[in-house]
Design an enzyme around this catalytic site. Structure first.
Site, short mmCIF file in Angstrom:
data_model
loop_
_atom_site.label_atom_id
_atom_site.label_comp_id
_atom_site.label_asym_id
_atom_site.label_seq_id
_atom_site.Cartn_x
_atom_site.Cartn_y
_atom_site.Cartn_z
N HIS A 5 0.84 -1.20 0.00
CA HIS A 5 0.00 0.00 0.00
C HIS A 5 0.88 1.25 0.00
O HIS A 5 1.84 1.35 0.77
CB HIS A 5 -0.91 0.02 1.24
CG HIS A 5 -2.07 -0.92 1.15
ND1 HIS A 5 -3.21 -0.75 1.88
CD2 HIS A 5 -2.25 -2.03 0.40
CE1 HIS A 5 -4.07 -1.73 1.60
NE2 HIS A 5 -3.51 -2.52 0.70
N LYS A 50 1.36 -0.38 15.19
CA LYS A 50 2.75 -0.43 15.62
C LYS A 50 3.13 -1.65 16.44
O LYS A 50 4.32 -1.99 16.54
CB LYS A 50 3.07 0.83 16.44
CG LYS A 50 3.05 2.09 15.63
CD LYS A 50 4.12 2.04 14.54
CE LYS A 50 3.83 3.01 13.41
NZ LYS A 50 4.47 2.60 12.17
N TYR A 97 -9.21 5.26 7.90
CA TYR A 97 -9.42 5.57 9.33
C TYR A 97 -10.47 6.69 9.38
O TYR A 97 -10.31 7.71 8.72
CB TYR A 97 -8.14 6.12 9.96
CG TYR A 97 -7.02 5.14 10.16
CD1 TYR A 97 -6.15 4.80 9.12
CD2 TYR A 97 -6.79 4.57 11.42
CE1 TYR A 97 -5.10 3.90 9.33
CE2 TYR A 97 -5.74 3.69 11.63
CZ TYR A 97 -4.91 3.37 10.59
OH TYR A 97 -3.86 2.48 10.79
N PRO A 106 -3.63 0.02 19.01
CA PRO A 106 -3.34 -0.40 17.63
C PRO A 106 -3.63 0.66 16.56
O PRO A 106 -3.42 0.40 15.38
CB PRO A 106 -4.22 -1.63 17.45
CG PRO A 106 -5.24 -1.57 18.50
CD PRO A 106 -4.68 -0.76 19.62
N TYR A 123 4.10 6.44 10.24
CA TYR A 123 3.25 5.31 9.88
C TYR A 123 4.03 4.24 9.10
O TYR A 123 3.90 3.05 9.39
CB TYR A 123 2.05 5.78 9.05
CG TYR A 123 0.92 4.77 9.00
CD1 TYR A 123 0.87 3.79 8.02
CD2 TYR A 123 -0.08 4.77 9.98
CE1 TYR A 123 -0.14 2.85 7.99
CE2 TYR A 123 -1.10 3.82 9.95
CZ TYR A 123 -1.12 2.86 8.96
OH TYR A 123 -2.12 1.92 8.95
P1 FAS Z 1 2.68 -11.86 21.50
O1 FAS Z 1 1.66 -11.64 22.58
O2 FAS Z 1 2.26 -11.84 20.08
O3 FAS Z 1 3.39 -13.28 21.72
C1 FAS Z 1 3.71 -13.75 23.02
C2 FAS Z 1 3.69 -15.28 22.95
O4 FAS Z 1 4.11 -15.77 24.23
C3 FAS Z 1 2.30 -15.82 22.69
O5 FAS Z 1 2.33 -16.77 21.65
C4 FAS Z 1 1.90 -16.45 24.02
O6 FAS Z 1 1.09 -17.59 23.86
C5 FAS Z 1 3.26 -16.83 24.59
N1 FAS Z 1 3.28 -16.93 26.05
C6 FAS Z 1 2.62 -16.13 26.94
N2 FAS Z 1 2.89 -16.54 28.20
C7 FAS Z 1 3.74 -17.62 28.10
C8 FAS Z 1 4.37 -18.48 29.04
N3 FAS Z 1 4.17 -18.31 30.34
N4 FAS Z 1 5.15 -19.49 28.58
C9 FAS Z 1 5.37 -19.64 27.24
N5 FAS Z 1 4.78 -18.87 26.28
C10 FAS Z 1 3.99 -17.86 26.72
N6 FAS Z 1 -0.95 -4.73 16.85
C11 FAS Z 1 -1.06 -4.05 15.69
O7 FAS Z 1 -0.06 -3.50 15.23
N7 FAS Z 1 -2.27 -3.97 15.04
C12 FAS Z 1 -3.40 -4.60 15.51
O8 FAS Z 1 -4.46 -4.52 14.92
C13 FAS Z 1 -3.32 -5.34 16.70
N8 FAS Z 1 -4.40 -6.02 17.17
C14 FAS Z 1 -4.28 -6.75 18.34
C15 FAS Z 1 -5.36 -7.50 18.85
C16 FAS Z 1 -5.24 -8.23 20.04
C17 FAS Z 1 -6.43 -9.03 20.56
C18 FAS Z 1 -4.02 -8.23 20.75
C19 FAS Z 1 -3.88 -8.99 22.06
C20 FAS Z 1 -2.94 -7.52 20.25
C21 FAS Z 1 -3.06 -6.78 19.03
N9 FAS Z 1 -1.97 -6.08 18.50
C22 FAS Z 1 -2.06 -5.37 17.34
C23 FAS Z 1 -0.70 -6.07 19.15
C24 FAS Z 1 0.01 -7.35 18.78
O9 FAS Z 1 0.09 -7.45 17.39
C25 FAS Z 1 1.32 -7.35 19.49
O10 FAS Z 1 1.96 -6.10 19.40
C26 FAS Z 1 2.25 -8.44 19.00
O11 FAS Z 1 1.58 -9.65 19.07
C27 FAS Z 1 3.51 -8.40 19.87
O12 FAS Z 1 4.25 -9.52 19.60
P2 FAS Z 1 5.00 -10.29 20.80
O13 FAS Z 1 5.75 -9.32 21.60
O14 FAS Z 1 5.71 -11.43 20.17
O15 FAS Z 1 3.84 -10.80 21.78
C1 PHB Z 2 -5.39 -4.36 10.73
O1 PHB Z 2 -5.48 -4.52 9.50
O2 PHB Z 2 -5.63 -5.28 11.56
C2 PHB Z 2 -5.00 -3.01 11.28
C3 PHB Z 2 -4.59 -2.03 10.39
C4 PHB Z 2 -4.22 -0.79 10.90
C5 PHB Z 2 -4.28 -0.56 12.26
C6 PHB Z 2 -4.67 -1.58 13.15
C7 PHB Z 2 -5.05 -2.80 12.64
O3 PHB Z 2 -3.93 0.65 12.76
#
Ligand code: FAS
Ligand code: PHB
Length: 397
Positions: free
Chosen positions: A72, A296, A200, A292, A384
Protein backbone atom coordinates in the site's frame (compact mmCIF):
# COMPACT_ATOMS: atom_id res chain seq x y z
CA UNK A 1 18.71 -29.18 28.18
CA UNK A 2 21.28 -26.49 27.39
CA UNK A 3 21.22 -23.67 24.82
CA UNK A 4 22.75 -20.26 24.21
CA UNK A 5 19.49 -18.25 24.35
CA UNK A 6 16.25 -19.44 25.95
CA UNK A 7 13.32 -17.65 24.28
CA UNK A 8 9.96 -17.60 26.09
CA UNK A 9 7.09 -17.00 23.65
CA UNK A 10 6.50 -17.86 19.97
CA UNK A 11 4.91 -14.62 18.85
CA UNK A 12 6.53 -12.23 16.37
CA UNK A 13 9.21 -11.19 18.89
CA UNK A 14 10.30 -14.67 19.93
CA UNK A 15 10.18 -16.17 16.46
CA UNK A 16 12.04 -13.32 14.72
CA UNK A 17 14.70 -13.35 17.45
CA UNK A 18 15.20 -17.12 17.09
CA UNK A 19 15.40 -16.69 13.32
CA UNK A 20 18.01 -13.90 13.44
CA UNK A 21 20.13 -15.80 15.98
CA UNK A 22 20.02 -19.01 13.93
CA UNK A 23 21.28 -17.09 10.87
CA UNK A 24 24.29 -16.09 12.98
CA UNK A 25 24.88 -19.62 14.26
CA UNK A 26 23.64 -18.85 17.76
CA UNK A 27 21.52 -21.59 19.29
CA UNK A 28 18.16 -21.00 20.95
CA UNK A 29 15.17 -22.92 22.25
CA UNK A 30 11.73 -21.33 21.84
CA UNK A 31 9.12 -22.23 24.48
CA UNK A 32 5.45 -21.58 23.67
CA UNK A 33 2.64 -22.23 26.12
CA UNK A 34 -0.04 -22.76 23.44
CA UNK A 35 -0.35 -25.21 20.56
CA UNK A 36 0.88 -24.48 17.04
CA UNK A 37 -2.71 -24.34 15.81
CA UNK A 38 -3.64 -21.76 18.46
CA UNK A 39 -0.67 -19.53 17.77
CA UNK A 40 -1.12 -19.66 14.00
CA UNK A 41 -4.84 -18.85 14.16
CA UNK A 42 -4.75 -15.75 16.41
CA UNK A 43 -6.01 -12.79 14.35
CA UNK A 44 -4.11 -9.67 15.41
CA UNK A 45 -2.05 -7.07 13.59
CA UNK A 46 -2.31 -6.48 9.87
CA UNK A 47 0.26 -3.86 8.82
CA UNK A 48 4.00 -4.39 8.31
CA UNK A 49 6.19 -1.29 8.34
CA UNK A 50 8.66 -0.92 5.47
CA UNK A 51 11.55 -1.96 7.75
CA UNK A 52 9.73 -5.05 9.00
CA UNK A 53 8.88 -6.28 5.49
CA UNK A 54 12.45 -5.60 4.41
CA UNK A 55 13.90 -7.54 7.35
CA UNK A 56 11.66 -10.56 6.71
CA UNK A 57 12.54 -10.55 3.02
CA UNK A 58 16.30 -10.07 3.56
CA UNK A 59 16.42 -12.93 6.06
CA UNK A 60 14.69 -15.40 3.77
CA UNK A 61 11.21 -15.60 5.32
CA UNK A 62 9.44 -13.08 3.10
CA UNK A 63 8.48 -15.17 0.05
CA UNK A 64 4.80 -15.72 0.93
CA UNK A 65 4.56 -12.16 2.20
CA UNK A 66 5.76 -10.89 -1.20
CA UNK A 67 3.31 -13.22 -2.98
CA UNK A 68 0.24 -12.64 -0.82
CA UNK A 69 0.93 -9.40 1.02
CA UNK A 70 -0.57 -6.19 -0.41
CA UNK A 71 1.79 -3.23 -0.85
CA UNK A 72 0.00 0.00 0.00
CA UNK A 73 1.27 3.44 -1.03
CA UNK A 74 -1.18 5.46 1.04
CA UNK A 75 -3.90 5.51 3.71
CA UNK A 76 -7.05 7.60 3.98
CA UNK A 77 -8.38 9.71 6.83
CA UNK A 78 -12.14 10.22 6.72
CA UNK A 79 -14.06 12.96 8.53
CA UNK A 80 -17.04 15.18 7.71
CA UNK A 81 -18.23 12.56 5.19
CA UNK A 82 -15.09 12.88 3.05
CA UNK A 83 -11.92 10.79 2.61
CA UNK A 84 -8.51 12.48 2.45
CA UNK A 85 -5.55 10.47 1.17
CA UNK A 86 -2.14 10.56 2.87
CA UNK A 87 0.42 9.69 0.18
CA UNK A 88 2.85 7.56 2.22
CA UNK A 89 5.06 6.66 -0.75
CA UNK A 90 5.09 10.18 -2.19
CA UNK A 91 5.96 11.73 1.18
CA UNK A 92 8.53 9.17 2.39
CA UNK A 93 9.57 7.02 -0.57
CA UNK A 94 8.48 3.97 1.41
CA UNK A 95 5.37 1.78 1.60
CA UNK A 96 3.56 -0.52 4.04
CA UNK A 97 2.63 -4.16 3.45
CA UNK A 98 -0.77 -5.45 4.54
CA UNK A 99 -0.17 -9.05 5.63
CA UNK A 100 -1.75 -10.61 8.73
CA UNK A 101 0.35 -11.21 11.83
CA UNK A 102 -0.80 -14.83 11.88
CA UNK A 103 0.70 -15.23 8.39
CA UNK A 104 4.05 -13.82 9.58
CA UNK A 105 3.96 -16.22 12.53
CA UNK A 106 3.07 -19.12 10.22
CA UNK A 107 6.01 -18.33 7.93
CA UNK A 108 8.46 -18.09 10.85
CA UNK A 109 7.24 -21.34 12.43
CA UNK A 110 7.56 -23.14 9.09
CA UNK A 111 11.12 -21.84 8.68
CA UNK A 112 12.04 -22.82 12.26
CA UNK A 113 10.63 -26.34 12.07
CA UNK A 114 11.85 -26.74 8.49
CA UNK A 115 15.39 -26.14 9.74
CA UNK A 116 14.85 -28.72 12.49
CA UNK A 117 15.47 -26.12 15.20
CA UNK A 118 13.90 -26.43 18.68
CA UNK A 119 10.43 -24.85 19.05
CA UNK A 120 8.47 -26.44 21.89
CA UNK A 121 4.69 -25.92 21.87
CA UNK A 122 2.46 -26.64 24.87
CA UNK A 123 5.33 -25.77 27.25
CA UNK A 124 3.56 -25.24 30.57
CA UNK A 125 4.37 -23.55 33.93
CA UNK A 126 7.53 -21.82 32.71
CA UNK A 127 9.57 -20.57 35.67
CA UNK A 128 12.77 -18.51 35.59
CA UNK A 129 15.57 -18.40 38.14
CA UNK A 130 19.20 -17.30 38.36
CA UNK A 131 18.53 -14.25 36.19
CA UNK A 132 21.15 -12.30 38.15
CA UNK A 133 23.77 -14.99 37.50
CA UNK A 134 25.71 -16.00 34.36
CA UNK A 135 23.69 -19.22 34.14
CA UNK A 136 19.97 -18.47 34.24
CA UNK A 137 17.66 -21.47 34.48
CA UNK A 138 14.27 -22.01 32.82
CA UNK A 139 12.03 -24.76 34.15
CA UNK A 140 8.88 -25.91 32.38
CA UNK A 141 6.60 -28.90 31.96
CA UNK A 142 6.15 -30.62 28.62
CA UNK A 143 4.42 -33.91 27.80
CA UNK A 144 4.05 -34.57 31.52
CA UNK A 145 7.81 -34.20 32.10
CA UNK A 146 9.56 -31.55 34.21
CA UNK A 147 12.34 -30.01 32.09
CA UNK A 148 15.29 -27.79 33.05
CA UNK A 149 16.83 -25.57 30.37
CA UNK A 150 20.09 -23.77 31.13
CA UNK A 151 21.18 -20.87 28.94
CA UNK A 152 23.49 -17.87 28.84
CA UNK A 153 20.57 -15.50 28.30
CA UNK A 154 16.75 -15.53 28.58
CA UNK A 155 14.65 -13.50 26.11
CA UNK A 156 11.25 -12.62 27.59
CA UNK A 157 9.08 -12.54 24.47
CA UNK A 158 5.94 -13.80 26.21
CA UNK A 159 3.64 -10.85 25.68
CA UNK A 160 1.71 -8.66 28.07
CA UNK A 161 0.33 -11.55 30.14
CA UNK A 162 3.51 -13.61 30.23
CA UNK A 163 5.67 -14.66 33.19
CA UNK A 164 9.05 -13.13 32.36
CA UNK A 165 8.30 -9.58 33.48
CA UNK A 166 6.86 -11.05 36.70
CA UNK A 167 10.14 -12.87 37.33
CA UNK A 168 11.95 -9.58 37.97
CA UNK A 169 12.20 -8.80 41.72
CA UNK A 170 9.89 -6.11 43.08
CA UNK A 171 11.26 -2.60 43.00
CA UNK A 172 13.43 -3.09 39.89
CA UNK A 173 10.94 -2.23 37.16
CA UNK A 174 8.95 0.95 36.68
CA UNK A 175 5.71 0.83 34.69
CA UNK A 176 4.19 3.75 32.80
CA UNK A 177 0.56 3.23 31.85
CA UNK A 178 -2.42 4.93 30.22
CA UNK A 179 -5.82 3.26 29.83
CA UNK A 180 -8.15 4.74 27.22
CA UNK A 181 -11.90 5.17 27.85
CA UNK A 182 -12.78 2.96 24.87
CA UNK A 183 -11.96 -0.37 23.18
CA UNK A 184 -11.99 -1.76 19.63
CA UNK A 185 -14.52 -4.28 18.38
CA UNK A 186 -12.59 -6.12 15.65
CA UNK A 187 -14.37 -7.98 12.84
CA UNK A 188 -12.98 -10.32 10.19
CA UNK A 189 -15.42 -10.74 7.29
CA UNK A 190 -15.50 -12.87 4.13
CA UNK A 191 -16.14 -9.80 2.01
CA UNK A 192 -14.08 -8.21 -0.79
CA UNK A 193 -12.47 -4.97 0.38
CA UNK A 194 -14.46 -1.94 -0.77
CA UNK A 195 -11.37 0.20 -1.28
CA UNK A 196 -7.72 -0.38 -2.12
CA UNK A 197 -6.28 1.40 0.92
CA UNK A 198 -7.00 1.56 4.65
CA UNK A 199 -9.58 4.12 5.80
CA UNK A 200 -9.42 5.57 9.33
CA UNK A 201 -12.56 7.55 10.19
CA UNK A 202 -13.48 10.02 12.94
CA UNK A 203 -17.27 9.96 12.84
CA UNK A 204 -19.46 11.80 15.35
CA UNK A 205 -20.52 8.37 16.63
CA UNK A 206 -16.88 7.39 17.09
CA UNK A 207 -13.85 5.83 15.42
CA UNK A 208 -13.95 3.11 12.76
CA UNK A 209 -11.24 1.51 10.64
CA UNK A 210 -11.53 -0.27 7.30
CA UNK A 211 -8.65 -2.64 6.57
CA UNK A 212 -8.19 -5.93 4.78
CA UNK A 213 -6.38 -9.28 4.72
CA UNK A 214 -6.76 -10.37 1.07
CA UNK A 215 -8.85 -9.55 -2.04
CA UNK A 216 -11.61 -11.61 -0.41
CA UNK A 217 -11.30 -10.77 3.29
CA UNK A 218 -12.01 -7.44 4.98
CA UNK A 219 -10.79 -6.46 8.47
CA UNK A 220 -12.85 -3.82 10.31
CA UNK A 221 -12.84 -2.12 13.70
CA UNK A 222 -15.35 -0.04 15.66
CA UNK A 223 -14.73 2.09 18.73
CA UNK A 224 -16.86 0.71 21.57
CA UNK A 225 -17.06 1.18 25.35
CA UNK A 226 -14.05 -0.11 27.32
CA UNK A 227 -16.13 -2.84 28.95
CA UNK A 228 -18.13 -3.73 25.83
CA UNK A 229 -19.44 -7.29 25.64
CA UNK A 230 -19.13 -8.70 22.12
CA UNK A 231 -22.32 -10.71 22.80
CA UNK A 232 -24.20 -7.41 22.49
CA UNK A 233 -23.05 -7.08 18.86
CA UNK A 234 -24.93 -9.43 16.53
CA UNK A 235 -23.70 -9.22 12.92
CA UNK A 236 -26.63 -7.02 11.85
CA UNK A 237 -25.78 -4.41 14.47
CA UNK A 238 -22.08 -4.51 13.51
CA UNK A 239 -22.79 -3.91 9.82
CA UNK A 240 -25.32 -1.16 10.55
CA UNK A 241 -22.76 0.72 12.70
CA UNK A 242 -19.93 0.17 10.22
CA UNK A 243 -22.06 1.61 7.41
CA UNK A 244 -23.02 4.63 9.55
CA UNK A 245 -19.43 5.49 10.45
CA UNK A 246 -17.53 4.55 7.27
CA UNK A 247 -19.92 5.59 4.46
CA UNK A 248 -18.68 8.77 2.70
CA UNK A 249 -20.21 11.26 0.27
CA UNK A 250 -18.12 9.93 -2.65
CA UNK A 251 -19.91 6.59 -2.44
CA UNK A 252 -17.40 4.60 -0.38
CA UNK A 253 -19.14 2.00 1.79
CA UNK A 254 -18.04 -1.37 3.19
CA UNK A 255 -19.11 -4.63 1.57
CA UNK A 256 -20.94 -7.06 3.87
CA UNK A 257 -20.12 -10.76 4.17
CA UNK A 258 -19.98 -13.65 6.61
CA UNK A 259 -18.38 -12.60 9.89
CA UNK A 260 -15.51 -15.06 10.43
CA UNK A 261 -14.33 -13.69 13.77
CA UNK A 262 -15.17 -10.87 16.16
CA UNK A 263 -13.68 -9.74 19.46
CA UNK A 264 -13.05 -6.76 21.73
CA UNK A 265 -9.50 -5.47 22.29
CA UNK A 266 -8.82 -3.06 25.16
CA UNK A 267 -6.91 0.14 24.36
CA UNK A 268 -3.95 0.90 26.54
CA UNK A 269 -0.41 2.28 26.49
CA UNK A 270 2.15 0.59 28.73
CA UNK A 271 5.93 0.84 29.00
CA UNK A 272 8.09 -1.13 31.44
CA UNK A 273 11.55 0.20 32.20
CA UNK A 274 14.25 -1.00 32.06
CA UNK A 275 13.79 -3.78 29.48
CA UNK A 276 16.57 -5.83 31.06
CA UNK A 277 17.33 -7.49 34.40
CA UNK A 278 20.64 -9.38 34.62
CA UNK A 279 20.57 -12.01 31.86
CA UNK A 280 16.82 -11.48 31.15
CA UNK A 281 15.97 -9.24 28.18
CA UNK A 282 12.32 -8.23 27.69
CA UNK A 283 11.08 -7.62 24.14
CA UNK A 284 7.78 -6.78 22.45
CA UNK A 285 4.52 -6.81 24.35
CA UNK A 286 6.33 -8.28 27.37
CA UNK A 287 7.83 -4.81 27.77
CA UNK A 288 5.33 -2.44 26.14
CA UNK A 289 1.85 -2.13 24.68
CA UNK A 290 0.53 0.48 22.24
CA UNK A 291 -3.06 1.15 21.14
CA UNK A 292 -3.34 -0.40 17.63
CA UNK A 293 -4.39 2.88 15.95
CA UNK A 294 -0.85 3.44 14.68
CA UNK A 295 -0.43 -0.21 13.54
CA UNK A 296 2.75 -0.43 15.62
CA UNK A 297 2.53 -3.31 18.11
CA UNK A 298 4.00 -6.13 16.08
CA UNK A 299 6.46 -3.84 14.28
CA UNK A 300 7.83 -2.50 17.57
CA UNK A 301 8.25 -6.05 18.88
CA UNK A 302 10.35 -6.93 15.82
CA UNK A 303 12.38 -3.74 16.16
CA UNK A 304 13.26 -4.73 19.76
CA UNK A 305 14.57 -8.15 18.78
CA UNK A 306 16.52 -6.74 15.84
CA UNK A 307 18.47 -4.73 18.41
CA UNK A 308 18.79 -7.69 20.79
CA UNK A 309 19.92 -10.05 18.02
CA UNK A 310 22.62 -7.61 16.92
CA UNK A 311 23.87 -7.18 20.50
CA UNK A 312 23.97 -10.95 21.09
CA UNK A 313 25.74 -11.63 17.78
CA UNK A 314 28.47 -9.15 18.76
CA UNK A 315 28.72 -10.54 22.29
CA UNK A 316 29.11 -14.13 21.12
CA UNK A 317 31.58 -13.11 18.39
CA UNK A 318 33.80 -10.73 20.37
CA UNK A 319 32.78 -10.80 24.05
CA UNK A 320 31.91 -7.11 23.74
CA UNK A 321 28.91 -6.49 26.01
CA UNK A 322 28.32 -2.85 25.01
CA UNK A 323 25.32 -3.70 22.84
CA UNK A 324 23.72 -5.73 25.62
CA UNK A 325 24.43 -3.00 28.15
CA UNK A 326 22.77 -0.45 25.85
CA UNK A 327 19.85 -2.71 24.84
CA UNK A 328 17.19 -1.17 27.06
CA UNK A 329 18.24 2.41 26.35
CA UNK A 330 18.46 1.77 22.59
CA UNK A 331 15.00 0.14 22.44
CA UNK A 332 13.28 2.63 24.72
CA UNK A 333 14.21 5.58 22.50
CA UNK A 334 12.16 4.03 19.68
CA UNK A 335 9.52 2.68 22.08
CA UNK A 336 8.69 6.13 23.44
CA UNK A 337 8.55 7.73 19.95
CA UNK A 338 6.18 4.97 18.85
CA UNK A 339 4.19 5.35 22.06
CA UNK A 340 3.76 9.03 21.28
CA UNK A 341 2.68 8.43 17.68
CA UNK A 342 0.21 5.72 18.73
CA UNK A 343 -1.25 7.99 21.44
CA UNK A 344 -1.40 10.89 18.94
CA UNK A 345 -3.26 8.86 16.29
CA UNK A 346 -5.60 7.41 18.94
CA UNK A 347 -6.40 10.78 20.53
CA UNK A 348 -7.04 12.39 17.13
CA UNK A 349 -9.45 9.73 15.89
CA UNK A 350 -11.54 8.55 18.84
CA UNK A 351 -14.60 10.19 20.44
CA UNK A 352 -13.80 10.99 24.05
CA UNK A 353 -15.92 9.18 26.61
CA UNK A 354 -17.84 12.39 27.34
CA UNK A 355 -17.82 13.29 23.63
CA UNK A 356 -16.92 16.83 24.62
CA UNK A 357 -17.91 19.13 21.69
CA UNK A 358 -14.81 21.31 22.20
CA UNK A 359 -12.56 18.23 22.03
CA UNK A 360 -14.40 17.07 18.89
CA UNK A 361 -13.79 20.43 17.18
CA UNK A 362 -10.13 20.28 18.12
CA UNK A 363 -9.86 16.81 16.57
CA UNK A 364 -11.50 17.98 13.33
CA UNK A 365 -9.12 20.94 13.19
CA UNK A 366 -6.17 18.58 13.73
CA UNK A 367 -7.41 16.28 10.95
CA UNK A 368 -7.81 19.32 8.70
CA UNK A 369 -4.19 20.31 9.43
CA UNK A 370 -2.89 16.78 8.85
CA UNK A 371 -4.63 16.50 5.48
CA UNK A 372 -3.88 20.05 4.26
CA UNK A 373 -0.37 20.72 5.60
CA UNK A 374 2.58 19.02 3.89
CA UNK A 375 4.62 19.20 7.10
CA UNK A 376 1.89 17.59 9.22
CA UNK A 377 1.16 14.91 6.58
CA UNK A 378 4.88 14.13 6.22
CA UNK A 379 5.22 13.63 9.96
CA UNK A 380 2.28 11.23 10.02
CA UNK A 381 3.62 9.36 6.97
CA UNK A 382 7.16 9.01 8.38
CA UNK A 383 5.81 7.51 11.59
CA UNK A 384 3.25 5.31 9.88
CA UNK A 385 5.68 3.65 7.40
CA UNK A 386 8.00 3.20 10.38
CA UNK A 387 11.14 4.75 11.82
CA UNK A 388 14.22 3.35 10.04
CA UNK A 389 15.10 -0.13 11.30
CA UNK A 390 18.83 -0.42 11.99
CA UNK A 391 19.37 -3.65 10.04
CA UNK A 392 23.10 -3.42 10.67
CA UNK A 393 22.26 -3.64 14.38
CA UNK A 394 20.55 -6.93 13.60
CA UNK A 395 23.70 -8.15 11.92
CA UNK A 396 22.13 -7.88 8.48
CA UNK A 397 24.30 -7.00 5.51
P1 FAS B 1 2.68 -11.86 21.50
O1 FAS B 1 1.66 -11.64 22.58
O2 FAS B 1 2.26 -11.84 20.08
O3 FAS B 1 3.39 -13.28 21.72
C1 FAS B 1 3.71 -13.75 23.02
C2 FAS B 1 3.69 -15.28 22.95
O4 FAS B 1 4.11 -15.77 24.23
C3 FAS B 1 2.30 -15.82 22.69
O5 FAS B 1 2.33 -16.77 21.65
C4 FAS B 1 1.90 -16.45 24.02
O6 FAS B 1 1.09 -17.59 23.86
C5 FAS B 1 3.26 -16.83 24.59
N1 FAS B 1 3.28 -16.93 26.05
C6 FAS B 1 2.62 -16.13 26.94
N2 FAS B 1 2.89 -16.54 28.20
C7 FAS B 1 3.74 -17.62 28.10
C8 FAS B 1 4.37 -18.48 29.04
N3 FAS B 1 4.17 -18.31 30.34
N4 FAS B 1 5.15 -19.49 28.58
C9 FAS B 1 5.37 -19.64 27.24
N5 FAS B 1 4.78 -18.87 26.28
C10 FAS B 1 3.99 -17.86 26.72
N6 FAS B 1 -0.95 -4.73 16.85
C11 FAS B 1 -1.06 -4.05 15.69
O7 FAS B 1 -0.06 -3.50 15.23
N7 FAS B 1 -2.27 -3.97 15.04
C12 FAS B 1 -3.40 -4.60 15.51
O8 FAS B 1 -4.46 -4.52 14.92
C13 FAS B 1 -3.32 -5.34 16.70
N8 FAS B 1 -4.40 -6.02 17.17
C14 FAS B 1 -4.28 -6.75 18.34
C15 FAS B 1 -5.36 -7.50 18.85
C16 FAS B 1 -5.24 -8.23 20.04
C17 FAS B 1 -6.43 -9.03 20.56
C18 FAS B 1 -4.02 -8.23 20.75
C19 FAS B 1 -3.88 -8.99 22.06
C20 FAS B 1 -2.94 -7.52 20.25
C21 FAS B 1 -3.06 -6.78 19.03
N9 FAS B 1 -1.97 -6.08 18.50
C22 FAS B 1 -2.06 -5.37 17.34
C23 FAS B 1 -0.70 -6.07 19.15
C24 FAS B 1 0.01 -7.35 18.78
O9 FAS B 1 0.09 -7.45 17.39
C25 FAS B 1 1.32 -7.35 19.49
O10 FAS B 1 1.96 -6.10 19.40
C26 FAS B 1 2.25 -8.44 19.00
O11 FAS B 1 1.58 -9.65 19.07
C27 FAS B 1 3.51 -8.40 19.87
O12 FAS B 1 4.25 -9.52 19.60
P2 FAS B 1 5.00 -10.29 20.80
O13 FAS B 1 5.75 -9.32 21.60
O14 FAS B 1 5.71 -11.43 20.17
O15 FAS B 1 3.84 -10.80 21.78
C1 PHB C 1 -5.39 -4.36 10.73
O1 PHB C 1 -5.48 -4.52 9.50
O2 PHB C 1 -5.63 -5.28 11.56
C2 PHB C 1 -5.00 -3.01 11.28
C3 PHB C 1 -4.59 -2.03 10.39
C4 PHB C 1 -4.22 -0.79 10.90
C5 PHB C 1 -4.28 -0.56 12.26
C6 PHB C 1 -4.67 -1.58 13.15
C7 PHB C 1 -5.05 -2.80 12.64
O3 PHB C 1 -3.93 0.65 12.76
Amino acid sequence: MRTDVAIVGAGPAGLVLAHLLARAGIGSVVLETHSREHVESRVRAGVLEAGTADLLERTGVGDRMRQQGMIHRGIELSFGGRRHRVDLAGLTGRTITVYGQQEVVRDLIAARLGAGLPLIFDAKSVRLSGLDTSAPLVRFRHDGEEVELTADVVAGCDGHHGVCRQAVPDGVLRTYRRDYPYAWLGVLAQAPPASEELVYTRHERGFALFSMRSPAVTRLYLQVAPDEDVAGWPDERIWAELHRRLRTNDGFDVHEGDVLEKGVTPMRSVVTEPMRYGRLFLAGDAAHIVPPTGAKGMNLAIADVAVLAGALVTWYATGDEAGLAAYSRTCLRRVWRVQHFSWWMTSMLHATDRDDPYEHRLQLAQLDSVTQSLAYATSLAENYVGLPLDCAAAGLP
